[in-house]
Design an enzyme around this catalytic site. Sequence first.
Site, short mmCIF file in Angstrom:
data_model
loop_
_atom_site.label_atom_id
_atom_site.label_comp_id
_atom_site.label_asym_id
_atom_site.label_seq_id
_atom_site.Cartn_x
_atom_site.Cartn_y
_atom_site.Cartn_z
N SER A 1 0.80 -1.23 0.00
CA SER A 1 0.00 0.00 0.00
C SER A 1 0.83 1.28 0.00
O SER A 1 0.42 2.27 -0.57
CB SER A 1 -0.95 0.00 1.20
OG SER A 1 -0.22 -0.07 2.41
N HIS B 1 -5.05 -3.31 -2.80
CA HIS B 1 -4.63 -2.33 -3.82
C HIS B 1 -4.47 -2.96 -5.19
O HIS B 1 -3.88 -2.35 -6.09
CB HIS B 1 -3.33 -1.64 -3.37
CG HIS B 1 -3.54 -0.86 -2.12
ND1 HIS B 1 -4.00 0.44 -2.11
CD2 HIS B 1 -3.41 -1.22 -0.81
CE1 HIS B 1 -4.12 0.85 -0.87
NE2 HIS B 1 -3.77 -0.14 -0.05
N LYS C 1 -11.57 0.88 -2.29
CA LYS C 1 -10.54 1.39 -3.21
C LYS C 1 -11.09 1.33 -4.64
O LYS C 1 -11.96 2.13 -4.97
CB LYS C 1 -9.24 0.64 -2.96
CG LYS C 1 -8.88 0.75 -1.44
CD LYS C 1 -7.60 0.14 -1.05
CE LYS C 1 -7.47 -0.05 0.45
NZ LYS C 1 -7.50 1.16 1.28
C1 LIG Z 1 -3.40 -3.61 2.41
C2 LIG Z 1 -4.60 -3.07 3.10
N1 LIG Z 1 -5.42 -3.92 3.74
C3 LIG Z 1 -6.52 -3.49 4.37
C4 LIG Z 1 -6.86 -2.15 4.38
C5 LIG Z 1 -8.07 -1.70 5.14
O1 LIG Z 1 -9.14 -1.58 4.28
P1 LIG Z 1 -10.38 -0.65 4.67
O2 LIG Z 1 -9.98 0.73 4.30
O3 LIG Z 1 -11.51 -1.19 3.86
O4 LIG Z 1 -10.59 -0.80 6.13
C6 LIG Z 1 -6.06 -1.24 3.72
C7 LIG Z 1 -6.45 0.20 3.70
O5 LIG Z 1 -5.73 1.09 3.48
C8 LIG Z 1 -4.90 -1.69 3.06
O6 LIG Z 1 -4.09 -0.84 2.45
#
Ligand SMILES: Cc1ncc(COP(=O)(O)O)c(C=O)c1O
Length: 357
Positions: A139, A167, A198
């Site tokens: 991310s 992502h 996203k």
């Molecule tokens: C790799 C990863 N997993 C999980 C999440 C969390 O997702 P959510 O924003 O739906 O809580 C993010 C959010 O930035 C992320 O980058």
Amino acid sequence: MTLCSNDYLGLARDPAHSAAVMAAATGLATGAGASRLVSGNLASHEALEGRLAAWTGQEAALLFSSGYAANAGLFGALLQEGDAVFSDALNHASIIDGIRLGRARKHVYAHGDVAALEALLAEHRGEGLAVIVTESVFSMDGDLAPLAALVEVAERFEALLVVDEAHALGLYGDAGAGVLASLGCSAKAGAVVGTFGKSLGAAGAFVAGSSLLRELLVNRARSFVFSTAPSPFSVAAVEVALPVVEAGERRAAAWRAAGWMAAALEARGWWQGPARSLIFPIVGGAPERAVALSGALLARGYHVQAIRPPTVPVDTSRLRVTVEATMTEETVSGFVEALDASARSLGIERRAGSHVG
Ligand SMILES: Cc1ncc(COP(=O)(O)O)c(C=O)c1O
């Protein structure tokens, strides 16, 4: 102009998409009214889960209210005392926190280092269930995990591979189903985590895996059991987004924008090599540098938030620049000019970022 959103396909703020979601949501209940296990279970939840399982090449899926809740629920439920979890050093906070909720022994391997992972797996063989967890697209760095190698290592060590495709969904593979799908190895992962916040332009998330895993999560994932079921509105938003995401035009536009960004940055000494994702980390170092650069860019009309610890390791504060399907080549080149001018005005030297090496 914002260049730090995760709305990679530009769906969330598209008026035509919004109108289609509103039309699909008309007449639906505004809330599920309770958790799934009480009275909140809806046919639309199960229908979407079936669709997500098919999309990601898994047997079953389970919805969560967010990606954070999905990772918290998944690792909290899966990892029991005596198990061992092997986690990439740059995994997202939601994975780290989820692992804390489980009771397994945690082994962190150097970012993307398959040999280091193998050494740890060999050292801790026989400690109950072995789980390897990685993001497919990281991310904050935008680089890709060595997934083909991780699949092979997981098979050899009989470990369960969990891949967070937050992502990657919408951006890789013929139907945008993620990096695993693009490599043809969806079925080799023990679990896939995906979020709707996203590329899908909505909110919520899912875990896909075997029917047995779904059953385990329904019974043990606390962020599922003790949380109100996703609203019918958010289910409708995802149902409307999925065919658009699968179709590919927006995916192609997003990759065009990524190509423009990599080329424009490289031309001015801020980047090296091709775009492997839509995330471009620029400038590393002390938080003040990233904050100052972010401020100077904002004064020129570009919003790129500075990312600092604890989101990234100490002394790697950065601008995390992202592109979207809706961006034009002029927007991208205008931004890179502004970046260059802002950095010069602050005396920040150019340092080339990259998705490789
Ligand atoms: C790799 C990863 N997993 C999980 C999440 C969390 O997702 P959510 O924003 O739906 O809580 C993010 C959010 O930035 C992320 O980058």
